[in-house]
Scaffold this active site. Structure first.
Site, PDB file in Angstrom:
ATOM      1  N   VAL A  11       0.827  -1.208   0.000  1.00 56.49           N
ATOM      2  CA  VAL A  11       0.000   0.000   0.000  1.00 56.49           C
ATOM      3  C   VAL A  11       0.865   1.263   0.000  1.00 56.49           C
ATOM      4  CG1 VAL A  11      -1.663   1.314   1.381  1.00 56.49           C
ATOM      5  CG2 VAL A  11      -1.986  -1.122   1.034  1.00 56.49           C
ATOM      6  N   GLU A 155      -7.678   2.137   2.186  1.00 57.22           N
ATOM      7  CA  GLU A 155      -7.241   1.834   0.817  1.00 57.22           C
ATOM      8  C   GLU A 155      -8.024   0.634   0.286  1.00 57.22           C
ATOM      9  OE1 GLU A 155      -5.140   3.480  -1.316  1.00 57.22           O
ATOM     10  OE2 GLU A 155      -6.181   1.999  -2.537  1.00 57.22           O
ATOM     11  N   PHE A 156      -8.472   0.733  -0.968  1.00 50.46           N
ATOM     12  CA  PHE A 156      -9.272  -0.355  -1.560  1.00 50.46           C
ATOM     13  C   PHE A 156      -8.559  -1.031  -2.728  1.00 50.46           C
ATOM     14  CE2 PHE A 156     -12.286   2.517   0.487  1.00 50.46           C
ATOM     15  CZ  PHE A 156     -13.008   1.627   1.278  1.00 50.46           C
ATOM     16  N   GLU A 159      -4.188  -6.036  -4.994  1.00 49.34           N
ATOM     17  CA  GLU A 159      -2.860  -6.414  -5.462  1.00 49.34           C
ATOM     18  C   GLU A 159      -2.995  -7.017  -6.855  1.00 49.34           C
ATOM     19  OE1 GLU A 159      -0.797  -8.874  -2.625  1.00 49.34           O
ATOM     20  OE2 GLU A 159      -1.201  -7.432  -1.032  1.00 49.34           O
ATOM     21  N   CYS A 271      -5.574  -9.446   3.122  1.00 53.06           N
ATOM     22  CA  CYS A 271      -6.712  -8.643   3.609  1.00 53.06           C
ATOM     23  C   CYS A 271      -7.917  -9.455   4.070  1.00 53.06           C
ATOM     24  CB  CYS A 271      -7.132  -7.654   2.522  1.00 53.06           C
ATOM     25  SG  CYS A 271      -5.854  -6.419   2.229  1.00 53.06           S
TER      26      CYS A 271
HETATM   27  N1  LIG Z   1      -1.895  -5.333   0.561  1.00 55.51           N
HETATM   28  C1  LIG Z   1      -3.105  -4.942   0.170  1.00 55.51           C
HETATM   29  O1  LIG Z   1      -3.624  -5.336  -0.869  1.00 55.51           O
HETATM   30  C2  LIG Z   1      -3.886  -3.943   0.991  1.00 55.51           C
HETATM   31  C3  LIG Z   1      -5.010  -3.326   0.433  1.00 55.51           C
HETATM   32  C4  LIG Z   1      -5.726  -2.424   1.194  1.00 55.51           C
HETATM   33  C5  LIG Z   1      -5.342  -2.162   2.525  1.00 55.51           C
HETATM   34  N2  LIG Z   1      -4.262  -2.799   3.037  1.00 55.51           N
HETATM   35  C6  LIG Z   1      -3.882  -2.466   4.424  1.00 55.51           C
HETATM   36  O2  LIG Z   1      -2.784  -1.554   4.372  1.00 55.51           O
HETATM   37  C7  LIG Z   1      -1.876  -1.802   5.445  1.00 55.51           C
HETATM   38  C8  LIG Z   1      -0.491  -2.087   4.889  1.00 55.51           C
HETATM   39  O3  LIG Z   1      -0.551  -3.292   4.157  1.00 55.51           O
HETATM   40  P1  LIG Z   1       0.645  -3.766   3.214  1.00 55.51           P
HETATM   41  O4  LIG Z   1       0.164  -4.986   2.519  1.00 55.51           O
HETATM   42  O5  LIG Z   1       1.165  -2.623   2.448  1.00 55.51           O
HETATM   43  O6  LIG Z   1       1.724  -4.162   4.353  1.00 55.51           O
HETATM   44  P2  LIG Z   1       3.227  -4.604   4.135  1.00 55.51           P
HETATM   45  O7  LIG Z   1       3.511  -5.557   5.236  1.00 55.51           O
HETATM   46  O8  LIG Z   1       3.457  -5.010   2.716  1.00 55.51           O
HETATM   47  O9  LIG Z   1       4.064  -3.266   4.366  1.00 55.51           O
HETATM   48  C9  LIG Z   1       4.167  -2.606   5.591  1.00 55.51           C
HETATM   49  C10 LIG Z   1       5.493  -1.852   5.604  1.00 55.51           C
HETATM   50  O10 LIG Z   1       5.500  -1.001   6.752  1.00 55.51           O
HETATM   51  C11 LIG Z   1       6.807  -1.006   7.287  1.00 55.51           C
HETATM   52  N3  LIG Z   1       6.756  -0.571   8.684  1.00 55.51           N
HETATM   53  C12 LIG Z   1       6.212  -1.202   9.742  1.00 55.51           C
HETATM   54  N4  LIG Z   1       6.371  -0.452  10.874  1.00 55.51           N
HETATM   55  C13 LIG Z   1       7.008   0.672  10.495  1.00 55.51           C
HETATM   56  C14 LIG Z   1       7.469   1.821  11.198  1.00 55.51           C
HETATM   57  N5  LIG Z   1       7.298   1.942  12.527  1.00 55.51           N
HETATM   58  N6  LIG Z   1       8.098   2.785  10.509  1.00 55.51           N
HETATM   59  C15 LIG Z   1       8.293   2.655   9.182  1.00 55.51           C
HETATM   60  N7  LIG Z   1       7.891   1.587   8.458  1.00 55.51           N
HETATM   61  C16 LIG Z   1       7.259   0.606   9.119  1.00 55.51           C
HETATM   62  C17 LIG Z   1       7.270  -2.436   7.116  1.00 55.51           C
HETATM   63  O11 LIG Z   1       8.692  -2.520   7.168  1.00 55.51           O
HETATM   64  C18 LIG Z   1       6.714  -2.765   5.724  1.00 55.51           C
HETATM   65  O12 LIG Z   1       7.629  -2.474   4.691  1.00 55.51           O
HETATM   66  C19 LIG Z   1      -2.488  -2.952   6.247  1.00 55.51           C
HETATM   67  O13 LIG Z   1      -3.266  -2.434   7.285  1.00 55.51           O
HETATM   68  C20 LIG Z   1      -3.367  -3.647   5.229  1.00 55.51           C
HETATM   69  O14 LIG Z   1      -4.430  -4.331   5.829  1.00 55.51           O
HETATM   70  C21 LIG Z   1      -3.515  -3.665   2.319  1.00 55.51           C
END
Ligand SMILES: NC(=O)c1ccc[n+]([C@@H]2O[C@H](COP(=O)([O-])OP(=O)(O)OC[C@H]3O[C@@H](n4cnc5c(N)ncnc54)[C@H](O)[C@@H]3O)[C@@H](O)[C@H]2O)c1
Length: 479
Positions: A11, A155-156, A159, A271
C-alpha cells in the site's frame, strides 16, 4: 504538495509512487533498511505490475525519495500517510503496534501542523487512539498547542491491479474529525485528490469511525460473495449442475453483478482473512454477533481443504508414491504475495499424506519457497518431497496429477499435448475452474473443477504408487 508516506509495502509503495506521478513531492519512509536501500538503488521489493516503471520515472524526476529517517519524512510532509501493516493477533484482532508506533514517532518529530492520514486497515476507534498517542508525544515535548488532524482514508486497491485501482478509484473514502481541524484537513485532502475528481466527484466524506468501518464492511461483503459461491459450487457438484453457468446466470442480474463470484480453493491474501477475523473480534468486544461473517470464514477454511479431499477421494488418503504437480502458489495472479495463500494449506497437507510435490509459480516462487519452508519448520530448499520447477511444463514431468491453485494468465491455454507427454497420469484438479470440462474430456484428461458437474470417481491406484503396508509412514510432518 509535500507528502510523506510511512511504510513501503504494497500500500505504501503504491501510494507514494502514484502521488509522485501526480506531481507531488513524496518522501517514503520505512524502518526496514534493506528495503529502503533496495528502493534507493532502483530495485523493487514486491511484484506489482507497472510499479517498477512509475517508481523509476518519479525517482529520476526527483519527486520520490526513500529514507529510513522518520524525522526527515515527518518534517517534509504536510500530509503524512500511515501505511504500515496491521497483522492479525492470536485472538483475531488487528495488531496496532505499528500504527501506534508510527503515531508516536510523528509526535516526536513534527514541528508544524500536519494532516495524519491513516491508510492502514484499522478497527473503529483507532483514529482516536492515534490522536491520543500523538497528543501525548507532543505534550511530552511541551508542544501543547501544536495542532494536527487525524484522517481515515482506507485503501481499496487490489494487489495485481494496484496502480490502476489507485489512479482510477471507484470512490475515495475520507473520514474527517469534527470542527475546524476537520475543515482544514478536508481542504488539503480535496486538493490532494482533485486529479481523481475531475470527471465526477469520487470522494465520499464522512466521520472517522464510519470510514474505518467502511473498509471492513467492504472486505467482509466481498469475502462473503466468494464463500457463498464456494458453497454453491459444492452443491452444484452434488447436483450435477455447473457453477460457471450459475455464476453467469446470477452475475448478469444488475442487482448482483459479476465481480467476486468465482468458486475456487478459497480466498487468501493479506486482507480478507485477517480483516474478517478482526471484524468479528471488534463486533464481539461490543457484544454484537457477526453470524454472516463467521460463516464466511468457516466456509473459506473448509474450502481450502476441498482439493486435498478430492485428491484423497480419487487416489486414497495415503498418497505415498504419488507425484503431484502444483501450478500457482501466490494467493492470486499478478502478485508474489503469499500471505494466507491456499497453497500454504494444500501443499503441507498433501506432503503430510506422503505425496511428492513439484510446484511452479511464474512470479511467487521464491516467496513461496520461503513461506512454505518456514511453515514446515525447514531450512529453505530443505523440505523433503517438495521441489520447485522453473516452468509449468517442467513441473509436470512424471506427475500423476496436476493441481491448479492460482489462475495465472499463462495457465489459461497450456499445450495439452505437451502436458500429456510429460505427465505419468492424466488427472487434473482445477482449483480455479480455468478449463472447460468438455474440452478436457475430449483431450483425454480426467478432469475435476470446483462445481463443474460432479466429482471424480475413485481411481484404480496407479501401480507405481502402491506402497506396501510394511513401508514406513511418511516421516515428514507427522501430526
Ligand atoms: N496489501 C493490500 O492489498 C492492501 C489493500 C488495502 C489495505 N491494506 C492495508 O494496508 C496496510 C499495509 O498493508 P501492506 O500490505 O502494504 O503491508 P506490508 O507488510 O506489505 O508493508 C508494511 C510496511 O511497513 C513497514 N513498517 C512497519 N512499521 C514501520 C514503522 N514503525 N516505521 C516505518 N515503516 C514501518 C514495514 O517494514 C513494511 O515495509 C495494512 O493495514 C493492510 O491491511 C492492504
Amino acid at each position: 504538495m509535500k507528502i510523506a508516506v510511512v511504510g513501503a509495502g504494497y500500500v505504501g509503495l503504491v501510494t507514494a509512487a502514484c502521488l509522485a506521478e501526480l506531481g507531488n513531492d513524496v518522501v517514503c519512509v520505512d524502518r526496514d533498511h534493506g528495503r529502503v536501500a533496495m528502493l534507493q538503488a532502483g530495485g523493487v521489493p514486491i511484484f506489482e505490475p507497472g510499479l517498477d516503471d512509475v517508481l523509476q520515472r518519479n525517482r529520476h524526476a526527483a519527486r520520490l525519495h526513500f529514507t529510513t529517517s522518520m524525522a526527515h519524512a515527518v518534517s517534509h510532509g504536510e500530509v503524512v500517510f500511515i501505511a504500515v501493516g496491521t497483522p492479525p493477533q492470536e485472538d483475531g484482532s488487528a495488531d496496532l503496534q505499528h500504527v501506534l508506533g508510527v503515531a508516536e514517532q510523528i509526535g516526536r518529530h513534527m514541528d508544524a501542523f500536519k494532516v495524519v492520514v491513516n491508510k492502514s486497515t484499522v478497527p473503529v476507534g483507532t483514529g482516536a487512539r492515534v490522536e491520543q498517542v500523538l497528543r501525548s508525544a507532543l505534550n511530552a515535548r511541551g508542544l501543547h498547542t501544536l495542532d494536527f488532524a487525524v484522517v481515515s482514508n482506507p485503501e481499496f486497491l487490489k494487489e495485481g491491479a494496484a496502480l490502476d485501482d489507485f489512479m482510477r478509484p471507484d470512490r475515495i473514502v475520507i473520514g474527517l474529525p469534527p470542527g475546524e481541524l476537520g475543515d482544514t484537513a478536508r481542504r488539503l485532502m480535496a486538493r490532494l485528490y482533485a486529479p481523481f475528481n475531475r470527471h465526477h466527484e469520487r470522494s465520499l466524506w464522512m466521520d472517522v469511525a464510519s470510514a474505518e468501518l467502511t473498509k471492513y464492511a467492504a472486505n467482509a461483503m466481498l469475502a462473503t460473495r466468494i464463500s457463498f459461491m464456494n458453497e454453491m459450487a459444492l452443491l452444484a457438484d452434488a447436483l450435477g449442475a455447473d457453477i460457471d453457468a450459475v455464476r453467469r446466470g446470477i452475475g448478469s442480474d444488475s442487482r448482483i453483478g459479476h465481480s467476486f463470484l468465482y468458486a475456487g480453493t478459497g480466498y487468501g491474501g493479506s486482507c480478507f482473512p485477517k480483516d474478517t477475523r478482526a471484524l468479528i473480534h471488534t463486533a464481539s468486544t461490543h457484544g454484537v454477533g457477526m453470524q454472516i461473517v463467521e460463516a464466511t470464514e468457516a466456509v473459506n477454511r473448509r474450502q481450502k481443504q476441498v482439493l486435498v479431499e478430492r485428491v484423497c477421494a480419487h487416489f486414497g488418503s495415503d498418497l505415498r508414491g504419488l507425484r503431484l504437480a502444483v501450478w500457482g502458489l501466490a494467493f492470486k495472479p499478478n502478485t508474489d504475495d503469499m500471505r494466507d495463500a491456499p497453497s500454504r494449506v494444500v501443499i503441507p497437507e498433501l506432503l503430510r499424506r506422503g505425496a511428492e510435490i513439484v510446484a511452479h509459480d511464474p512470479v511467487a516462487q521464491s516467496e513461496a519457497q520461503r513461506a512454505l519452508c518456514a511453515d514446515l519448520g525447514c531450512a529453505v530448499g530443505q523440505v523433503p518431497r517438495l521441489r520447485f520447477a522453473d516452468t509449468a511444463l517442467d513441473a509436470l514431468q512424471g506427475a500423476d496429477a496436476l493441481l491448479v491453485l492460482t489462475e495465472w494468465k499463462s495457465f489459461h491455454h497450456p499445450d495439452f499435448a505437451a502436458m500429456q507427454r510429460r505427465m505419468r497420469g492424466r488427472v487434473v484438479f482445477d482449483g480455479r475452474n480455468l478449463y472447460d470440462p468438455e474440452l478436457m474430456d475430449a483431450q483425454g484428461f480426467v478432469y475435476q473443477g470446483i462445481g463443474r458437474r460432479g466429482e471424480l470417481k475413485a481411481a484404480q491406484r496407479p501401480a507405481h504408487t502402491v506402497v506396501s503396508a510394511t513401508e514406513r509412514a511418511p516421516s515428514l510432518l507427522a501430526t
